[in-house]
Design an enzyme around this catalytic site. Structure first.
Site, short mmCIF file in Angstrom:
data_model
loop_
_atom_site.label_atom_id
_atom_site.label_comp_id
_atom_site.label_asym_id
_atom_site.label_seq_id
_atom_site.Cartn_x
_atom_site.Cartn_y
_atom_site.Cartn_z
N ASP A 1 -124.99 36.30 26.07
CA ASP A 1 -125.50 35.05 26.63
C ASP A 1 -126.31 34.24 25.62
O ASP A 1 -127.22 33.50 25.98
CB ASP A 1 -126.40 35.32 27.87
CG ASP A 1 -125.69 36.17 28.90
OD1 ASP A 1 -124.52 35.91 29.15
OD2 ASP A 1 -126.32 37.11 29.42
N GLU A 2 -125.97 34.36 24.34
CA GLU A 2 -126.73 33.65 23.31
C GLU A 2 -126.35 32.17 23.26
O GLU A 2 -127.03 31.38 22.59
CB GLU A 2 -126.48 34.27 21.92
CG GLU A 2 -127.01 35.70 21.75
CD GLU A 2 -125.96 36.74 22.11
OE1 GLU A 2 -124.91 36.36 22.69
OE2 GLU A 2 -126.18 37.93 21.83
N LYS B 1 -122.88 31.37 22.72
CA LYS B 1 -121.72 31.35 21.81
C LYS B 1 -120.70 30.31 22.24
O LYS B 1 -120.07 29.66 21.41
CB LYS B 1 -121.04 32.73 21.79
CG LYS B 1 -121.92 33.83 21.27
CD LYS B 1 -121.23 35.18 21.33
CE LYS B 1 -121.04 35.75 22.71
NZ LYS B 1 -122.26 36.14 23.43
N GLY C 1 -119.02 35.46 30.24
CA GLY C 1 -119.11 34.16 30.88
C GLY C 1 -119.57 33.15 29.85
O GLY C 1 -120.71 33.21 29.39
N HIS C 2 -118.67 32.31 29.41
CA HIS C 2 -119.03 31.28 28.42
C HIS C 2 -119.10 29.93 29.11
O HIS C 2 -118.16 29.51 29.75
CB HIS C 2 -117.97 31.22 27.31
CG HIS C 2 -118.01 32.39 26.39
ND1 HIS C 2 -117.06 32.63 25.44
CD2 HIS C 2 -118.92 33.37 26.27
CE1 HIS C 2 -117.37 33.73 24.78
NE2 HIS C 2 -118.50 34.20 25.27
N ARG D 1 -105.71 57.66 27.18
CA ARG D 1 -104.25 57.50 27.02
C ARG D 1 -103.45 57.50 28.32
O ARG D 1 -102.34 57.99 28.38
CB ARG D 1 -103.72 58.58 26.03
CG ARG D 1 -104.28 58.37 24.65
CD ARG D 1 -104.17 59.59 23.80
NE ARG D 1 -105.05 60.64 24.27
CZ ARG D 1 -105.17 61.82 23.69
NH1 ARG D 1 -104.45 62.10 22.64
NH2 ARG D 1 -105.98 62.72 24.17
N THR E 1 -121.90 47.70 26.98
CA THR E 1 -120.56 47.50 27.52
C THR E 1 -119.63 48.48 26.78
O THR E 1 -120.08 49.26 25.94
CB THR E 1 -120.13 46.02 27.42
OG1 THR E 1 -118.93 45.86 28.17
CG2 THR E 1 -119.92 45.56 25.98
N ALA F 1 -123.71 33.82 34.00
CA ALA F 1 -122.56 32.97 34.29
C ALA F 1 -121.48 33.72 35.05
O ALA F 1 -120.64 33.14 35.72
CB ALA F 1 -121.99 32.40 32.99
N ARG G 1 -126.76 36.75 38.30
CA ARG G 1 -128.02 37.49 38.31
C ARG G 1 -129.07 36.80 37.44
O ARG G 1 -128.73 36.27 36.38
CB ARG G 1 -127.81 38.91 37.74
CG ARG G 1 -127.05 39.83 38.64
CD ARG G 1 -126.86 41.19 38.00
NE ARG G 1 -125.90 41.15 36.90
CZ ARG G 1 -125.59 42.21 36.16
NH1 ARG G 1 -126.17 43.37 36.37
NH2 ARG G 1 -124.69 42.11 35.19
N PRO G 2 -130.36 36.81 37.85
CA PRO G 2 -131.39 36.25 36.98
C PRO G 2 -131.48 37.06 35.69
O PRO G 2 -131.43 38.30 35.74
CB PRO G 2 -132.69 36.39 37.78
CG PRO G 2 -132.37 37.18 38.99
CD PRO G 2 -130.89 37.33 39.11
N LEU H 1 -133.45 25.96 21.33
CA LEU H 1 -134.79 25.76 20.76
C LEU H 1 -135.64 24.91 21.69
O LEU H 1 -136.84 25.15 21.86
CB LEU H 1 -134.67 25.07 19.38
CG LEU H 1 -136.01 24.88 18.67
CD1 LEU H 1 -136.55 26.21 18.15
CD2 LEU H 1 -135.91 23.88 17.52
P1 IMP Z 1 -119.95 45.89 31.86
O1 IMP Z 1 -119.52 45.20 30.62
O2 IMP Z 1 -119.59 45.16 33.12
O3 IMP Z 1 -119.55 47.33 31.89
O4 IMP Z 1 -121.57 45.90 31.89
C1 IMP Z 1 -122.33 46.67 30.95
C2 IMP Z 1 -123.61 45.94 30.56
O5 IMP Z 1 -123.26 44.79 29.78
C3 IMP Z 1 -124.43 45.39 31.74
O6 IMP Z 1 -125.79 45.47 31.39
C4 IMP Z 1 -124.00 43.94 31.83
O7 IMP Z 1 -125.00 43.14 32.43
C5 IMP Z 1 -123.81 43.62 30.36
N1 IMP Z 1 -122.86 42.53 30.12
C6 IMP Z 1 -121.52 42.57 30.18
N2 IMP Z 1 -120.98 41.40 29.86
C7 IMP Z 1 -121.99 40.59 29.56
C8 IMP Z 1 -122.07 39.22 29.10
O8 IMP Z 1 -121.08 38.52 28.90
N3 IMP Z 1 -123.32 38.74 28.90
C9 IMP Z 1 -124.44 39.49 29.07
N4 IMP Z 1 -124.42 40.76 29.47
C10 IMP Z 1 -123.20 41.31 29.72
#
Ligand code: IMP
Length: 422
Positions: free
Chosen positions: A12-13, A15, A39-40, A141, A237, A297, A301-302, A330
């Site tokens: 969520d930077e 990108k 989520g972009h 596999r 992830t 996105a 979630r907050p 910024l």
């Molecule tokens: P998963 O990728 O659904 O297995 O989630 C694993 C962790 O990665 C959780 O803490 C999610 O909130 C986080 N996560 C997965 N995708 C994103 C993303 O695109 N942005 C921020 N956090 C993410």
């Protein structure tokens, strides 16, 4: 030259915005890991687009957008994203390519993701999209790949095998009725038919592009500290989010990667569970969350918010060889009197200047902060680096020093125009 954009924090930077801008000068835009957990958000002329799977470069005419082999694809979610973009006037047939060897997220992956999460003592806070279980099947596999959906006999055998084992586990371990073969088989064959026009050999396509000196933009998803190897394991992830993931995720060699730009927020956020040493413990959390619109996105979630962590980002710069950095949002810090940056951690009297992988240390680390003066001025209208308020410049140059990378882009708002190139 090819360029990769990777996240240097917990995702969520921002990108999506940088990718959208750089896509204009690229021929190919490529996703190489993750799935629809991403989520972009991209804002074009006040209209907001949210992408989960399809590279956001699709907003630009004539670009080839690739979902490469390292991505896990949920066909149901993909088809609804295709529909959403078509309804917004975009044409995808000629421009969207999906690797034939992408692994497919099945309903049992989504359900298992949620069931496993409900049984864990330490919850990860996954997005519940079935990402982890799908990558597990890839590694063990027994996964089903895009090309399998196009071959009824191969798909039948693979699905039968999977359900034989999985239905037992669902019933015995999770008290879940399991899945009906025929229902899943027909549903996924139909998805296969509907996405078949996009499926191709993207490894060859990209290798040809490299030979022809076309420019490729690699679109990272999530961030460094969610990387399966280098992140805050197990709160991560299931893919390699660092630039190293590009090669296996596309079929290109390291020489093809080119320049890596790291995206970082001017502060830090994290969704889901896991250690976060610089997390705000006071009202500032809500202030930054509201001003920065810090809500996921994908899941809404907050997001947890905190100060910039230079220990973390410096480590991420090294892991991805990100010589250049884009500082995002910024403007969110505009009204703060003081801005803190973590320069080391303290735990049991010991100072840690490098990112510690011992879970006990990172989970309990106390940040040691350097304090920067706020600038108290609106930065969102500034378009030249040198014209930023003096204290904003001090902050950025201070960060550069602490993370050992050059800041080449500064974002001061969500629109394309609210960007400073240095
Ligand atoms: P998963 O990728 O659904 O297995 O989630 C694993 C962790 O990665 C959780 O803490 C999610 O909130 C986080 N996560 C997965 N995708 C994103 C993303 O695109 N942005 C921020 N956090 C993410």
């Amino acid at each position: 030259m090819n360029t990769a954009i990777v996240g240097l924090q917990w995702g969520d930077e921002g990108k999506g915005k940088i990718i959208d801008i750089l896509a204009q000068k690229s021929d190919y835009i490529v996703r190489y890991q993750g799935g629809n957990n991403a989520g972009h958000t991209v804002v074009v002329k006040d209209k907001e687009f949210i992408f989960h799977l399809i590279p956001s470069g699709i907003l630009h005419k004539g670009k080839t957008c690739v979902i490469a082999n390292g991505v896990v694809v949920d066909p149901e979610s993909l088809l609804s994203e295709i529909e959403y973009l078509k309804n917004n006037g975009l044409k995808l047939e000629a421009n969207l390519k999906i690797s034939q060897i992408c692994h497919i997220i099945m309903p049992y992956h989504r359900i298992l993701d949620k069931l496993r999460e409900s049984k864990r003592t330490y919850k990860i806070g996954t997005t519940g999209r079935g990402i982890g279980p799908c990558y597990v099947d890839k590694i063990s596999r027994c996964g089903i790949r895009a090309v399998d959906l196009l071959n009824p006999q191969v798909f039948k055998e693979k699905l039968e095998d999977n359900l034989k084992e999985k239905n037992e586990v669902f019933k015995k371990v999770y008290n879940h009725p399991g899945f009906d073969f025929k229902e899943l088989y027909l549903e996924y064959l139909d998805y296969g038919r509907r996405i078949s026009k996009y499926i191709s050999n993207t490894m060859l396509l990209l290798q040809e592009a490299v030979k022809k000196n076309k420019s490729i933009l690699f679109e990272g998803a999530q961030g460094t500290f969610l990387d399966i190897d280098f992140g805050t394991y197990p709160f991560v992830t299931s893919s390699n989010t660092t630039s190293g993931g590009i090669c296996n995720g596309t079929g290109l060699s390291p020489g093809a990667v080119g320049k890596v730009i790291g995206a970082v927020k001017a502060y830090t956020t994290r969704v889901g569970e896991g250690p976060f040493p610089t997390e705000f413990k006071d009202a500032l959390s809500n202030i930054i969350r509201e001003k920065g619109r810090e809500f996921g996105a994908t899941t809404g979630r907050p997001r947890r918010c905190g100060w910039f962590d230079a220990v973390l980002v410096k480590h991420a710069v090294g892991l991805s060889s990100a010589r250049q950095v884009a500082i995002m949002k910024l403007d969110v810090l505009d009204n703060l009197k003081e801005i803190l940056v973590c320069v080391s951690y303290k735990y049991k009297g010991k100072i840690f200047r490098e990112f510690p992988y011992d879970f006990e240390v990172i989970a309990n680390a106390e940040p040691v902060y350097k304090i920067f003066k706020g600038w108290g001025k609106d930065s969102s209208t500034v378009r030249k680096f040198g014209k930023l308020p003096k204290n904003a410049l001090n902050y950025l140059l201070g960060l550069e020093d602490l993370i050992s990378a050059k800041i080449s882009i500064v974002s001061v708002g969500s629109g394309r125009a609210e960007t400073i190139f240095r």
